[in-house]
Design an enzyme around this catalytic site. Structure first.
Site, PDB file in Angstrom:
ATOM      1  N   HIS A  55       2.160  44.228  56.012  1.00 46.45           N
ATOM      2  CA  HIS A  55       3.105  43.140  56.268  1.00 46.45           C
ATOM      3  C   HIS A  55       3.447  43.171  57.759  1.00 46.45           C
ATOM      4  O   HIS A  55       3.500  44.249  58.351  1.00 46.45           O
ATOM      5  CB  HIS A  55       4.438  43.351  55.556  1.00 46.45           C
ATOM      6  N   GLU A 108      -0.087  36.220  45.177  1.00 45.38           N
ATOM      7  CA  GLU A 108       0.090  37.414  44.327  1.00 45.38           C
ATOM      8  C   GLU A 108       1.240  37.164  43.359  1.00 45.38           C
ATOM      9  O   GLU A 108       2.401  37.152  43.742  1.00 45.38           O
ATOM     10  CB  GLU A 108       0.398  38.628  45.210  1.00 45.38           C
ATOM     11  N   GLU A 138      -1.984  42.056  40.892  1.00 37.59           N
ATOM     12  CA  GLU A 138      -1.514  43.449  40.927  1.00 37.59           C
ATOM     13  C   GLU A 138      -1.341  43.926  39.494  1.00 37.59           C
ATOM     14  O   GLU A 138      -0.675  43.275  38.679  1.00 37.59           O
ATOM     15  CB  GLU A 138      -0.185  43.563  41.674  1.00 37.59           C
ATOM     16  N   HIS A 176       2.236  44.287  38.206  1.00 30.63           N
ATOM     17  CA  HIS A 176       2.832  42.960  38.014  1.00 30.63           C
ATOM     18  C   HIS A 176       2.311  42.327  36.717  1.00 30.63           C
ATOM     19  O   HIS A 176       3.064  41.689  35.982  1.00 30.63           O
ATOM     20  CB  HIS A 176       2.518  42.043  39.191  1.00 30.63           C
ATOM     21  N   ASP A 235      -4.517  44.390  43.639  1.00 31.57           N
ATOM     22  CA  ASP A 235      -3.624  45.474  44.058  1.00 31.57           C
ATOM     23  C   ASP A 235      -3.657  46.508  42.945  1.00 31.57           C
ATOM     24  O   ASP A 235      -3.119  46.298  41.853  1.00 31.57           O
ATOM     25  CB  ASP A 235      -2.191  44.960  44.275  1.00 31.57           C
ATOM     26  N   ASP A 295       8.682  47.420  38.482  1.00 26.62           N
ATOM     27  CA  ASP A 295       7.446  47.753  39.173  1.00 26.62           C
ATOM     28  C   ASP A 295       7.527  49.192  39.675  1.00 26.62           C
ATOM     29  O   ASP A 295       8.228  49.478  40.641  1.00 26.62           O
ATOM     30  CB  ASP A 295       7.356  46.771  40.358  1.00 26.62           C
ATOM     31  N   ASP A 303       4.793  50.992  40.588  1.00 32.74           N
ATOM     32  CA  ASP A 303       3.738  51.198  41.595  1.00 32.74           C
ATOM     33  C   ASP A 303       3.170  52.606  41.567  1.00 32.74           C
ATOM     34  O   ASP A 303       3.117  53.291  42.599  1.00 32.74           O
ATOM     35  CB  ASP A 303       4.294  50.881  42.994  1.00 32.74           C
ATOM     36  N   ASP A 358      -1.635  49.511  46.157  1.00 32.57           N
ATOM     37  CA  ASP A 358      -0.208  49.168  46.220  1.00 32.57           C
ATOM     38  C   ASP A 358       0.535  50.164  45.328  1.00 32.57           C
ATOM     39  O   ASP A 358       1.087  49.803  44.289  1.00 32.57           O
ATOM     40  CB  ASP A 358       0.008  47.731  45.759  1.00 32.57           C
TER      41      ASP A 358
END
Lengths: 425, 425, 425, 425
Positions: free
Chosen positions: C108, C241, C276, C279, C304, C315, C317, C348
């Site tokens: 980002h 996404e 993802e 997600h 992801d 999430d 991750d 991710d």
């Protein structure tokens, strides 16, 4: 010398349902007497509202995806240092209670006083003592009271693997120290209760965890706390607050049953349970279920009043404003005759991140207080009417005058066989 | 004279990982000896697989949106009446155990024998006795054994408001009768365990429910059952099987904690817990969590082995075929030294509705038996290697030689203050 | 002069399954050629692993209940100012890619460069340009490549009510500016893709929301971005996404279907979807479902790669290390012939909060790379074997040579009536 | 000659909030005129209540763990055969509508007429035609109207792998035949709408599924249905009803977005969406979200009004009795000006299993009708007041007179840069 942080906000009073004043109660009339069966009390006594220091004064609007959004006047006012800032916050708290007309408050040790630099334990102690002193002055000046205190055993990195259940002895000792100091603080402030919320008491993976040892340590900490209360002559109520799922991926005090089972296993008789509604719903139960389950075991001590988002899988700590839900909760509470010492409706609830005005703090509390007051009156009406109780009594009447005590399975089976035909339904 | 329902299916034997035979085990080698630390047992003894009468023989493929899909040969074979049909099923069960090479089975009373016409209790009893007689013959002929029996206290409309917790005394008595008869049946068949699954022990709404009374009644039923077992000299293991959410919207035996708390509250010392994996996940816990929580309280009795669908919110009773999960479960089981009397891995699992061939019944059991056998060997290797245990020991070593027993909170706090600085992490 | 932050970590190489070296790959052999049907590629080309700047370099271990736990060497190294600190991080990123042997990275804008003081836009731009310059140098020196860039339109308080969907025009413009600068940055670095993740594109309550207007604004932003890409001659892949539930209580890009529907409604043809896995599971779908749903609509752009905790509702991750799941995902990816431009497996994924050693960053990536490599080889074997495809073909064979095109309902019904009896099953 | 099944139940009339009559409306006053902005209609016209044949007449109280509990008088009345039984049910339906004062009804083909013996298609057709004939007579005699019809393409074992998405052509044809006959039936009865609920349109595992082919087949079926409607001159509204999770483990029409995306992809312009509230909540959205998402795409056709249990993970089809929720739903409906042709509030709701009295059918419908009527009046008051709309208008006012049309990203970014400082919030 401390600024008036709510200078533009009027005192909030009861004005009834027809008012258009946003800073007024439509239903909560603190001194109105409500009778439930034979017991008559003021609304403020039935409801015992409490404001939470952490959300209302310290809430900053951070979330896992974004930076703080709030710029509360007590945080942006000029202040020379951390302790000066802490004093502004404490003043804000009592100003808020004053304007809102709430009698009680709750806090964590770290909400009200910063840790010492670099974790210096002496300075940490001095900071806490100083802030307790200020709180005591403000209590005396205002008549406000402490519902319960608690120690924050979850925010510091040192508790990342647990506090009472940490595998590191130094961390366990650090937790014990905080608990002792928070108990001292609570006693000094006349607190009625003391809460243990085990935010980090759980585990990330069983592969590195000795669950039996960890729970024994936690029980030892609770026993030590109870012993210390006896020693210093504090007669308040100890409370465990169950919570599932976060922040530990697996929390030991998952729900009322987990807490009750633990208390029984370790013979911790001085403890009751502080049920938080959003924690209840996260554990897969309704809040009323958790209240009733605690009540029927004589374990219902206090309530963190809030609600969750049924579409979200974590603790959203929203203000409860739903009348049917308020009624269901008050039915359980009134069934047990209201709160005893250490119990109240503590607003463990926060504004949404994008709600950043001081006014919003008032709107939110007012709306939830009104909802709970309506729930109180609705529940009282239902109980006083008696029809619901009659319905229940009729439903179980086939057991009237029949005791299961002392009947053997063979006896019961013989009674059944005598019916010749199984009941249809 | 009973048809051979699996005439086209070969006996399932261990052939190892290279076989292309779909009717062979690749990993489960029943008589292979596996050693865990100092204990050596055959795979069949560690795993104690059991086939569930209800799913494997009686599963019909119905779901809430559709009619049955299965046309099992034992259901479509000519049969003159309900009892004739029941005998075909019982024969199918033992033929299946024989072909698959599984030693144990489990059943509900109503799986194996129909109720009498119009609920006639005498006929119901005769039916059950007849089928128990047949099962005993088939056990003796085959060497197969009963892991546990249970009474179906949930399917009949009469239990719609509960069985042991029904507000209707006649229904409670009816449940007591079924429990007695099922205990008698279990004893006659040499069953090692007896399970209570409280499918209807819960409530739809608190508004018509007296939770305290209902749970007292349930405890009375359990106590009566335990007393009856003593009286008839049955020394097997009583087990409670927790389940959340269905069929009662609110189930009393929600999870291991709820069951453990209930057992402690009512001083029911002869009971352990039968953990079903899919019930565990529905209650918001991993299956390994529930096993470990039970194990550390000496309450882990038996396992209903299956898995859920993480995207579905109900009990899907799928066959567990996942090696990492099998390993996690076996680690807990081996940590407690395997099963004791009454414990085993019972396949509480069913084919999907659209899987309608007899072959599929074999594929599913074989795949899950292989997965569990791999899990057994993986877990044994991990425990024998010792590295994981060393890691845990190191993690807690700061507590070595340090007892919390008898240390007051003031002592602990003083030790902490002596550190001068709080631990970082 | 930048310190070597991983001086104690060896280069990670393929050593095969028998190695005991924790800093080696057991399954991922970057240059090994794997053939799927007629296409042969190196593992690194099939898998196109990418490291995420935000989690791996910027992850600090904060959670909603606790302070940061990580003390990464690039954060604790001496640094004179924010930009100096940013440079240390960028160096750490490329050192990490180098040691791990991964070819790609993602970022980002705000991960790599700080905003200007007080939101100064010129300084913000200078900061970003400077860091892009450094990244370009490091890319050229190392041969590492940018998979995709994105703009952080969610962390700043200004986006609390949305970015492209903000009700405040100034905020919308601010988002547009960030997108333009991030596209410029991506182009400068040779980025193959550009991702929009709409973290704040959603709403808190319908009562204050004009959903139609907000979605039109978002589409306008996407169209403008696409037009700008044409103008500057960037031919990369735009990706949306999807994510449900957080941080907006109601996220517009809930899942693949929501994103696909939006793209069709607004005729945004240059966009594909970045799925993802966590997600996907949060939205109630398996990751393979979302991949397949996107693939069959020619919308599967990139992945992801991570996993969630089935017991948690947000999430998490986590690094995906599960072989069966890896195989399911690779089956979909290989079915479409692997990734096209802009696609890869971007990690991710983050360490748990209590995992604070630099070594853990390596262990986690290595384990997931190995899992995905095993998944690749397993999926390739399944596809090359052909049995699964045959099974599918047989399943649908009754439709062979039969086209539904142009057949009226009356025709179809007449064909059915000619059967005389409905099919059983 | 048909018995009066509700002889003991009085006609249900509006009596207002003070009545103690359980068979009266407190809020629903069918002919009262309610004005929303400039549009005035009777309550019955705004609300267009409809009773569902399947739940109200055919609901039997079965659940996955238990046998039917209901013994409705129309099922226990003497009847010579299946068709005689079907006629009793149809009479019960119209008697119920008459007593309750509801204008509309909905049905599946198989609700009202049994399949022919052994699946005989001619007999099936005759049965359906006969029952449609009876329904038409009863409609004419009573003035009741058909809101929508649908074909049951999920209960029969033949649809276990799908209907429009079945891999078996004969099954697909069978589905087409049912759709044609149900369309004919709907037309004959003057039905305003026709609903497709794809109960089995989904998959159990991707490993045996060709998702692209299945969805193309489904679209072909929908197109054929639309063409047939044109051919027979039926001008009603086609509706897709989304549902996630059950009965297919993975349902194609997961939610409004999935349905909208499918309709756009396949250019099915004659279709709108029938939103069921409990399906909405199961898919992770509020019901109001799904309504609003459909409304803003001009896809909101009709509503199956009910609610779920937030603690259960499946479709519980409870009667919606919650005022705040009713208000949220009516706000969306009134915002689009109420229902168009084919739309209404259809009670896709059922009694709990243990609720077995005919009276309960009335209590449940009455309570939900009252709740929705209150919601209508509350929503009308909110819209007429205008304050909420003003709030929204103010919230977006910075965009007034500013069009995003035709502005390039460079333009937008330049406008932003001209601000010099990013907006704070």
């Amino acid at each position: 010398e401390c600024p008036d942080f709510f200078a533009d906000i009027p005192y909030v009073r009861f004005e009834g349902n027809q008012t258009s004043n946003l800073f007024a109660f439509r239903h909560y009339d603190a001194d109105e007497v409500v009778c439930v069966r034979d017991t008559c009390r003021k609304q403020r006594e039935w409801l015992r509202f409490s404001v939470a220091f952490w959300h209302t004064i310290r809430g900053e609007g951070r979330d896992p995806f974004g930076e703080p959004t709030k710029q509360w006047p007590w945080e942006t006012a000029p202040a020379s240092d951390k302790m000066e800032r802490a004093k502004l916050r404490m003043n804000a708290m009592f100003q808020f209670l004053d304007k809102l007309g709430v009698d009680w408050w709750c806090f964590h040790d770290r909400d009200i006083a910063p840790e010492g630099e670099g974790g210096d334990l002496k300075e940490t102690e001095r900071n806490l003592l100083a802030m307790v002193g200020l709180a005591k002055e403000l209590q005396q000046a205002s008549g406000k009271k402490l519902l319960w205190a608690t120690a924050n055993l979850f925010s510091s990195p040192r508790y990342m693997n647990g506090a009472g259940t940490s595998p590191d002895k130094a961390v366990f000792l650090s937790a014990a120290l905080q608990v002792k100091q928070a108990l001292d603080a609570g006693k000094e402030l006349g607190g009625e209760g003391y809460v243990f919320w085990g935010g980090r008491e759980g585990y990330a993976t069983l592969l590195n965890t000795d669950m039996g040892v960890e729970l024994d340590h936690l029980a030892a900490l609770f026993r030590a706390a109870s012993g210390y209360a006896d020693k210093i002559g504090w007669r308040g109520q100890f409370l465990i607050e169950p919570k599932p799922r976060e922040p530990s991926a697996n929390q030991y005090d998952y729900d009322v049953s987990a807490a009750a089972s633990f208390l029984r296993q370790h013979n911790l008789q001085r403890f009751k349970i502080n049920v938080e509604c959003n924690h209840a719903t996260l554990s897969g139960h309704s809040c009323a279920h958790e209240l009733e389950l605690a009540r029927t075991q004589d374990l219902l001590g206090s309530i963190d009043i809030n609600r969750g988002d049924p579409q979200s899988g974590w603790d959203t700590d929203e203000f409860l404003m739903d009348l049917p839900e308020a009624t269901r909760l008050m039915l359980v509470l009134l069934e047990q005759g209201g709160f005893e010492r250490g119990g109240g409706l503590n607003f463990d609830a926060k504004l949404r991140r994008e709600s950043t005005n001081v006014e919003d703090l008032f709107y939110a509390h007012i709306a939830s207080m009104d909802a709970m007051a309506r729930g109180l009156k609705a529940a009282a009406a239902i109980l006083n009417d008696g029809a619901l109780k009659d319905l229940k009594t009729r439903r179980y009447r086939s057991f009237e005058g029949y005791s299961l005590e002392g009947r053997s399975l063979a006896d019961l089976a013989a009674e059944a066989m005598a019916m010749e035909v199984a009941p249809s339904h």
